[in-house]
Design an enzyme around this catalytic site. Structure first.
Site, PDB file in Angstrom:
ATOM      1  N   ASP A 233      43.497  66.870  11.316  1.00 38.71           N
ATOM      2  CA  ASP A 233      44.198  68.104  10.977  1.00 38.71           C
ATOM      3  C   ASP A 233      44.654  68.856  12.223  1.00 38.71           C
ATOM      4  OD1 ASP A 233      43.794  67.558   8.323  1.00 38.71           O
ATOM      5  OD2 ASP A 233      42.102  68.941   8.079  1.00 38.71           O
TER       6      ASP A 233
ATOM      7  N   GLU B 236      51.415  62.732   7.244  1.00 41.96           N
ATOM      8  CA  GLU B 236      51.731  62.838   8.669  1.00 41.96           C
ATOM      9  C   GLU B 236      53.225  62.895   8.916  1.00 41.96           C
ATOM     10  OE1 GLU B 236      51.006  58.351   7.904  1.00 41.96           O
ATOM     11  OE2 GLU B 236      50.394  60.291   7.091  1.00 41.96           O
TER      12      GLU B 236
ATOM     13  N   ASN C 234      42.414  59.417  12.269  1.00 43.98           N
ATOM     14  CA  ASN C 234      41.409  59.835  11.276  1.00 43.98           C
ATOM     15  C   ASN C 234      40.188  58.920  11.301  1.00 43.98           C
ATOM     16  OD1 ASN C 234      42.688  62.122  10.205  1.00 43.98           O
ATOM     17  ND2 ASN C 234      43.919  60.898   8.796  1.00 43.98           N
TER      18      ASN C 234
ATOM     19  N   ASP D  77      57.751  60.619  11.368  1.00 35.00           N
ATOM     20  CA  ASP D  77      56.464  60.073  10.929  1.00 35.00           C
ATOM     21  C   ASP D  77      55.595  59.803  12.148  1.00 35.00           C
ATOM     22  OD1 ASP D  77      54.575  57.701  10.220  1.00 35.00           O
ATOM     23  OD2 ASP D  77      55.200  58.500   8.284  1.00 35.00           O
TER      24      ASP D  77
END
Length: 372
Positions: free
Chosen positions: A261, A287, A252, A244
């Site tokens: 991305d 993620e 973001n 993770d």
């Protein structure tokens, strides 16, 4: 990351049949059905012809026809009870029928050629039975043999010679039937190939994450089930790691989803460089990523996970300024037994939760139960 009270469930599509295998099976069934039909039709026609030969007082002509009919029946029995070597049986039946055609041409030719018109059925039969390549080769050999028997001194082998116009009409009719049969089989073959390609592309797309190009969760379950089955057969352990990306929401929020991305693609590339060729890396979702490590014990799995974690920590994303430093938390499962695919996933997920709760940027787990 998933909460501890929300274990991941096996997707409903797992284990469903798919891919190009059904189309290959249908093609085999198609050839087998053709073999049934050809065997029975050949046997019936040859038996009738043999019977007519006996009634006409020509038993020497009836005997070869009877033998060919028995060969056709043998092919049917083999296909019905064995169902193997379908292509070989079809090839043998085609050769047998063409041999009968040559035999009748030599022994039963008529001046008007009417008794030879049934030879026009050979090209479509050969193409349907043998396919494009073998059918073309076999018909070419048969056509060349007819040319030799009709237009060379070998014509003397015929019991009754055919007039030139009859011979020309026969050969032109055969060639025309072959051309249209070849074109029809070519289109069928081409369409079948395009269909297989489309199915394979669709299956590949269904098993691939389009953002990172990695196998997706659906493919993950397929390969995890295979790893578990292999473990049960051989007794060799395997490991599962769930990774993770730490503080991805902050990426973001500060840089936008497009950069987010790009970061995920960057993590996929860098992680792929650190896994073994025998390992499988997946986009798990969001993620998160997952790695299945076959033939990996506890120490091997922890070493591999640490190698990935350290490499990501030293590999910032440089698409923006200043570069974005990345860290990951990893939950491990390592064992040699599991009752169902949810068990190793749940344990690795619990260990990932522990890694997140105890400071992130670390590896937790490796035993067959979550660390406390």
């Amino acid at each position: 990351m998933q909460q501890k009270d929300q274990p991941r469930a096996l997707p409903p599509e797992q284990g469903a049949a798919g891919g190009t295998a059904p189309f290959v099976t249908r093609e085999f069934s198609f050839r087998k059905t053709i073999g049934y039909a050809l065997s029975l039709v050949m046997a019936a026609l040859l038996l009738v012809s043999a019977g007519l030969g006996v009634l006409e007082g020509t038993p020497t002509l009836a005997l070869p026809l009877l033998l060919a009919a028995l060969a056709a029946l043998a092919g049917f029995v083999w296909l019905y009870f064995k169902g193997t070597h379908v292509k070989g049986i079809l090839f043998a039946l085609s050769c047998t029928l063409m041999a009968v055609g040559v035999f009748l041409l030599l022994r039963r030719g008529a001046p008007d050629g009417g008794s030879l018109l049934w030879l026009v059925t050979f090209p479509p039969m050969i193409m349907i039975c043998l396919g494009l390549r073998k059918g073309t080769v076999l018909f070419s050999a048969f056509y060349l043999l007819l040319l030799l028997l009709l237009f060379t001194p070998l014509e003397s082998l015929q019991a009754q010679r055919l007039p030139l116009p009859v011979k020309l009409r026969l050969m032109l009719s055969l060639f025309g039937a072959f051309f249209f049969s070849w074109w029809a089989e070519y289109l069928r073959h081409k369409t079948h190939g395009l269909l297989l390609e489309a199915v394979a592309t669709h299956e590949r797309d269904a098993l691939t994450d389009h953002l990172t190009g990695l196998p997706n969760r659906r493919d993950f379950y397929n390969r995890l089930s295979r790893a578990m089955a292999r473990c049960r057969r051989s007794g060799r352990p395997y490991a599962l790691a769930i990774l993770d990306l730490d503080h991805f929401k902050r990426v973001n929020d500060e840089h936008g989803h497009q950069v987010g991305d790009e970061v995920l693609r960057h993590v996929a590339v860098e992680t792929a460089r650190q896994v073994r060729a025998s390992d499988s890396l997946f986009r798990w979702g969001g993620e998160e990523f997952a790695v299945i490590m076959p033939d990996s014990g506890r120490e091997q799995a922890q070493h591999a996970a640490e190698r990935i974690r350290r490499h990501l920590e030293r590999s910032p994303y440089r698409g923006v300024h200043p570069p974005i430093t990345l860290t990951i938390s990893i939950g491990l499962y390592c064992g040699d037994e599991a009752e169902d695919p949810d068990q190793p996933i749940r344990i690795a997920d619990d260990n990932l939760y522990t890694a997140k709760a105890t400071g992130r940027n670390r590896v937790v787990g490796g035993e067959s139960a979550p660390l406390q």
